[in-house]
Each structure stands twice: as C-alpha cells, then as structure tokens.
Design an enzyme around this catalytic site. Sequence first.
Site, PDB file in Angstrom:
ATOM      1  CG  HIS A  71      -0.515   0.185   2.607  1.00 37.26           C
ATOM      2  ND1 HIS A  71       0.602  -0.922   3.290  1.00 37.26           N
ATOM      3  CD2 HIS A  71      -0.162   1.019   3.870  1.00 37.26           C
ATOM      4  CE1 HIS A  71       0.913  -0.697   3.818  1.00 37.26           C
ATOM      5  NE2 HIS A  71       0.210   0.683   4.155  1.00 37.26           N
ATOM      6  CG  HIS A  73      -0.573   4.138   5.181  1.00 39.69           C
ATOM      7  ND1 HIS A  73      -0.947   3.231   5.935  1.00 39.69           N
ATOM      8  CD2 HIS A  73      -1.133   5.449   4.788  1.00 39.69           C
ATOM      9  CE1 HIS A  73      -2.140   4.022   5.716  1.00 39.69           C
ATOM     10  NE2 HIS A  73      -2.462   4.952   5.642  1.00 39.69           N
ATOM     11  CG  ASP A  75       5.123   3.950   7.405  1.00 38.75           C
ATOM     12  OD1 ASP A  75       3.958   4.203   6.018  1.00 38.75           O
ATOM     13  OD2 ASP A  75       4.533   3.083   8.307  1.00 38.75           O
ATOM     14  CG  HIS A  76       4.373   0.281   4.506  1.00 34.94           C
ATOM     15  ND1 HIS A  76       4.373  -0.817   3.689  1.00 34.94           N
ATOM     16  CD2 HIS A  76       3.767   1.549   5.487  1.00 34.94           C
ATOM     17  CE1 HIS A  76       3.849  -1.365   5.114  1.00 34.94           C
ATOM     18  NE2 HIS A  76       3.686   0.072   6.152  1.00 34.94           N
TER      19      HIS A  76
END
Length: 210
Positions: A71, A73, A75-76
């Site tokens: 996904h 977000h 931080d990813h």
Amino acid sequence: MIRNLAQGQRGFTSNAFLVAGADVMSDGTDPGESGADVDGRTVLVDTGNEFDVVSVVERFVDDIDAVVLTHTHPDHVGNTEAAVDAFDVDVWGFDPDHHLVDHRIADGDTVELGAHSYEAIHTPGHKEDHLCFHSPEAGVLFAGDLIFAGGSFGRTDLPEGNREVLIDSIDRILEAVGPDLREFHTGHGPSVTKSPYEDIELSARAARTM
C-alpha cells in the site's frame, strides 16, 4: 530468499523485503539451498522510508526486477523513487492513479515474487489500496499492515481506515491461507514463522473486540 532490508534501521519506516530470484545473492548466500526452483524475479516488496535502501539492496544483489507495494502509506513508499532511479524498474500496486505506481495489480492477479507465484488479495480497512500476497506453494504471506505478530492488526483511525472492512479483510486472508501457512511477513515488527495461522486467528478476534 526473503530478507528484511529495514531490520535495524532507525526512523519512520516500514519493513522492506528483498525477495531473491537470482541463483546466488552477492553475499554468497544460495537461495536455492532448500531445493526450490529459484528462477524468477528479484523484487522489493515495499521500499521503506528514511534509510538508504539502494545501498542495502546492493549488499545482497546486483539488481532488482521490480518494486511491488502492499500500500502507499509514506513509511512504505518513501524510498521508492530512489529505488526506481537506481535500478530502472517499474512499480506495481493496486492504485495506478497514485503517482508512484506504474502498473495496477488487481484483486486475484498473479505476481511473481522471487521463485514463486503469489495471488494478490485486495485487503482494505487499513488503507483502500492495501494488498496482501499469498503463495500456497511457498506457504508464505506478505501481510503488509493488515495483521502483525501476536494477534495485532492495522490501524483504522487514519484516512481510508475502516474497522469493519478490516475485519472482513482479515477473514478473507484466513480463508485464503489455511492452517498450512508456513510464515507471514508484516509491514512492521517481526515476521511470524511459528504457528502463523493461529496469529491470524488472534488478529481476527482482537479486531472484533478491541
């Protein structure tokens, strides 16, 4: 064949998994020691954030073939542009309208990660574009931020989060993987290699009661 490149990193980051598809990693590790067919794609599942993912990748392999996102977000995906620039690869994810995603992975699509084929399972609730990836042959699940070790589960208080939808997604994963699951790898914290199906059952119960 699956290595968490974010392990030991400090800062606001998710896990980032290098899934090897080459015969021998550059550190001398042989991903075929288990006897599996190691033809396939070397893929980075999520890129993490706030660390030099390119230099960490290059400790183990010379190149990667693709970036696949659970996904989007921050931080990813924070290191995604650096990985694309360094390795000249395309990015695959659920939402092709996102500026980082070159190709759509739809629910039910097959994705090659390392030496195995994985089914993409759309699992919203934490974020609308969230995907999990499951290989029955390998007995492996990439769970993103849907579930975590010890029966924890993804936040639903962020934009696009929804607890009831998350519960439905966890139930769908339980049906897909079955008790023969060998391990699952999460977006944060440790991977689960001991009784992973039981941890998913715990997550399903906790999401209903907490």
